[in-house]
Every structure is written in C-alpha cells, then in structure tokens.
Design a protein around this motif. Structure first.
Motif, PDB file in Angstrom:
ATOM      1  N   VAL A  99      54.870  -8.229  85.505  1.00 41.27           N
ATOM      2  CA  VAL A  99      55.348  -9.555  85.111  1.00 41.27           C
ATOM      3  C   VAL A  99      56.774  -9.497  84.589  1.00 41.27           C
ATOM      4  O   VAL A  99      57.446 -10.521  84.500  1.00 41.27           O
ATOM      5  N   GLU A 100      57.260  -8.300  84.257  1.00 41.90           N
ATOM      6  CA  GLU A 100      58.661  -8.116  83.884  1.00 41.90           C
ATOM      7  C   GLU A 100      59.537  -7.956  85.124  1.00 41.90           C
ATOM      8  O   GLU A 100      60.722  -7.677  85.033  1.00 41.90           O
ATOM      9  N   LEU A 101      58.939  -8.122  86.317  1.00 41.86           N
ATOM     10  CA  LEU A 101      59.599  -8.036  87.623  1.00 41.86           C
ATOM     11  C   LEU A 101      60.120  -6.643  87.944  1.00 41.86           C
ATOM     12  O   LEU A 101      61.104  -6.474  88.656  1.00 41.86           O
ATOM     13  N   GLU A 102      59.420  -5.622  87.461  1.00 39.45           N
ATOM     14  CA  GLU A 102      59.692  -4.242  87.866  1.00 39.45           C
ATOM     15  C   GLU A 102      58.922  -3.983  89.155  1.00 39.45           C
ATOM     16  O   GLU A 102      57.710  -4.193  89.217  1.00 39.45           O
ATOM     17  N   ARG A 103      59.617  -3.509  90.181  1.00 34.69           N
ATOM     18  CA  ARG A 103      58.997  -3.249  91.479  1.00 34.69           C
ATOM     19  C   ARG A 103      58.188  -1.960  91.407  1.00 34.69           C
ATOM     20  O   ARG A 103      58.714  -0.913  91.048  1.00 34.69           O
ATOM     21  N   ILE A 104      56.929  -2.050  91.809  1.00 35.84           N
ATOM     22  CA  ILE A 104      56.032  -0.894  91.802  1.00 35.84           C
ATOM     23  C   ILE A 104      55.887  -0.332  93.223  1.00 35.84           C
ATOM     24  O   ILE A 104      56.084   0.849  93.453  1.00 35.84           O
ATOM     25  N   LEU A 105      55.517  -1.189  94.170  1.00 37.27           N
ATOM     26  CA  LEU A 105      55.358  -0.817  95.571  1.00 37.27           C
ATOM     27  C   LEU A 105      55.981  -1.912  96.419  1.00 37.27           C
ATOM     28  O   LEU A 105      56.035  -3.076  96.004  1.00 37.27           O
ATOM     29  N   SER A 106      56.416  -1.567  97.628  1.00 39.23           N
ATOM     30  CA  SER A 106      57.059  -2.562  98.471  1.00 39.23           C
ATOM     31  C   SER A 106      56.972  -2.159  99.937  1.00 39.23           C
ATOM     32  O   SER A 106      57.060  -0.976 100.260  1.00 39.23           O
ATOM     33  N   VAL A 107      56.794  -3.156 100.800  1.00 37.62           N
ATOM     34  CA  VAL A 107      56.856  -2.945 102.247  1.00 37.62           C
ATOM     35  C   VAL A 107      57.722  -4.058 102.843  1.00 37.62           C
ATOM     36  O   VAL A 107      57.643  -5.201 102.409  1.00 37.62           O
ATOM     37  N   PRO A 108      58.575  -3.718 103.799  1.00 33.73           N
ATOM     38  CA  PRO A 108      59.379  -4.768 104.430  1.00 33.73           C
ATOM     39  C   PRO A 108      58.511  -5.622 105.343  1.00 33.73           C
ATOM     40  O   PRO A 108      57.694  -5.094 106.095  1.00 33.73           O
ATOM     41  N   CYS A 109      58.632  -6.920 105.227  1.00 35.45           N
ATOM     42  CA  CYS A 109      57.935  -7.833 106.131  1.00 35.45           C
ATOM     43  C   CYS A 109      58.531  -9.224 105.987  1.00 35.45           C
ATOM     44  O   CYS A 109      59.108  -9.560 104.953  1.00 35.45           O
ATOM     45  N   ARG A 110      58.380 -10.003 107.024  1.00 36.16           N
ATOM     46  CA  ARG A 110      58.974 -11.333 107.054  1.00 36.16           C
ATOM     47  C   ARG A 110      57.949 -12.299 107.640  1.00 36.16           C
ATOM     48  O   ARG A 110      57.297 -11.986 108.622  1.00 36.16           O
ATOM     49  N   GLY A 111      57.804 -13.464 107.003  1.00 38.95           N
ATOM     50  CA  GLY A 111      56.893 -14.483 107.503  1.00 38.95           C
ATOM     51  C   GLY A 111      55.561 -14.454 106.779  1.00 38.95           C
ATOM     52  O   GLY A 111      55.446 -13.960 105.661  1.00 38.95           O
ATOM     53  N   ALA A 112      54.561 -14.978 107.449  1.00 39.95           N
ATOM     54  CA  ALA A 112      53.223 -15.051 106.858  1.00 39.95           C
ATOM     55  C   ALA A 112      52.563 -13.673 106.880  1.00 39.95           C
ATOM     56  O   ALA A 112      52.672 -12.933 107.856  1.00 39.95           O
ATOM     57  N   VAL A 113      51.898 -13.337 105.780  1.00 37.15           N
ATOM     58  CA  VAL A 113      51.219 -12.047 105.650  1.00 37.15           C
ATOM     59  C   VAL A 113      49.789 -12.302 105.173  1.00 37.15           C
ATOM     60  O   VAL A 113      49.565 -13.035 104.203  1.00 37.15           O
ATOM     61  N   GLN A 114      48.827 -11.718 105.876  1.00 37.02           N
ATOM     62  CA  GLN A 114      47.434 -11.774 105.444  1.00 37.02           C
ATOM     63  C   GLN A 114      47.237 -10.705 104.381  1.00 37.02           C
ATOM     64  O   GLN A 114      47.592  -9.544 104.596  1.00 37.02           O
ATOM     65  N   VAL A 115      46.682 -11.086 103.241  1.00 39.68           N
ATOM     66  CA  VAL A 115      46.494 -10.150 102.137  1.00 39.68           C
ATOM     67  C   VAL A 115      45.049 -10.229 101.652  1.00 39.68           C
ATOM     68  O   VAL A 115      44.483 -11.317 101.529  1.00 39.68           O
ATOM     69  N   SER A 116      44.463  -9.068 101.392  1.00 40.76           N
ATOM     70  CA  SER A 116      43.142  -8.978 100.770  1.00 40.76           C
ATOM     71  C   SER A 116      43.271  -8.096  99.537  1.00 40.76           C
ATOM     72  O   SER A 116      43.895  -7.039  99.591  1.00 40.76           O
ATOM     73  N   ILE A 117      42.685  -8.540  98.436  1.00 40.35           N
ATOM     74  CA  ILE A 117      42.725  -7.800  97.179  1.00 40.35           C
ATOM     75  C   ILE A 117      41.324  -7.294  96.873  1.00 40.35           C
ATOM     76  O   ILE A 117      40.384  -8.088  96.769  1.00 40.35           O
TER      77      ILE A 117
END
Length: 137
Positions: A99-117
């Motif tokens: 919530v302090e906006l520190e990046r933990i993990l990242s993948v490049p992508c553009r547009g709509a992304v399907q996400v499951s948690i």
C-alpha cells in the motif's frame, strides 16, 4: 525482506516469488499507472475494481507472506483456495505492490488481464498465488 526484491526493484533470485512482511496486511495487484483502488475494503479477503485488486494478507507483525505470480494455475491441493477471479485493465504492467506503492513483483502486459487469486487462509493468508493470463483480443 530482501532489499533486492522491494527497495530498488531489481530482479530477485526467483522473479515470480517474493517473501515479505506485509506491514498493513494488504497487497495491491494493479498497473500503477492506471490502477484505481477500491473505495472500501470489505470483510472479504479480496476486493477489486476494474483496474486494481486489494488482497488481504497476514499482518507483518505476525510473520511473513509468500507471494507467487505465475501464468500457471495454483497447484490443486488442499492448501490453496480460489478467493477471486476476474479481469483487470493494464496499460504497461501487472504489479504486486504494498500500500506504500513499493513494487514486489511485476510482469509486462498491456490490455485486459485475467487474474485469479488463491490463498491458504480466508482472513490472514501467509501464502498467496496470483495466476494471470492475457485476455484474448
């Protein structure tokens, strides 16, 4: 928490996995350039908008949380359970951030992304699996 995983955003030993003490017990999954946070964080373990997913975690004072971000689904075992599935909008990347906006993990992508948690506990999980797939055009 390993310095290379958060503070300077360089590649950790395994770029798809991070273990950290989440001080506020909340992680964000979003593109930081366009993500709009949910107005409220309900009693549910995961709350989302069209561009951001807020995921409750084990509070940092209680221990560390293991987070994995992968294109494959979580293993089908009794430990991890689906907590949320849907689509969010990105413009450059899909990131896991504090919530302090520190990046933990990242993948490049553009547009709509399907996400499951997936997580191992409905209230304060210490294991979270974030499955992502680029949506079909």
């Amino acid at each position: 928490m390993a310095e290379s995983q958060v503070n300077n955003c360089s590649e950790p030993a395994d770029p798809d996995v991070a273990e950290l003490e989440v001080q506020n017990g909340l992680l964000l999954v979003l593109d930081p350039g366009v993500g709009l946070l949910p107005e409220t964080l309900s009693e549910r373990p995961v709350t989302a908008t069209a561009s951001c997913i807020a995921v409750g975690t084990l509070h940092g004072a209680e221990g560390s949380t293991n987070v994995r971000m992968a294109e494959e689904a979580a293993p089908s075992d009794d430990e991890l359970h689906l907590r949320w599935a849907g689509e969010i909008h990105t413009e450059q990347s899909l990131c896991v951030m504090t919530v302090e906006l520190e990046r933990i993990l990242s993948v490049p992508c553009r547009g709509a992304v399907q996400v499951s948690i997936y997580s191992n506990d409905s209230e304060e999980p210490d294991s979270i699996w974030i499955e992502w797939q680029k949506s079909a055009p």
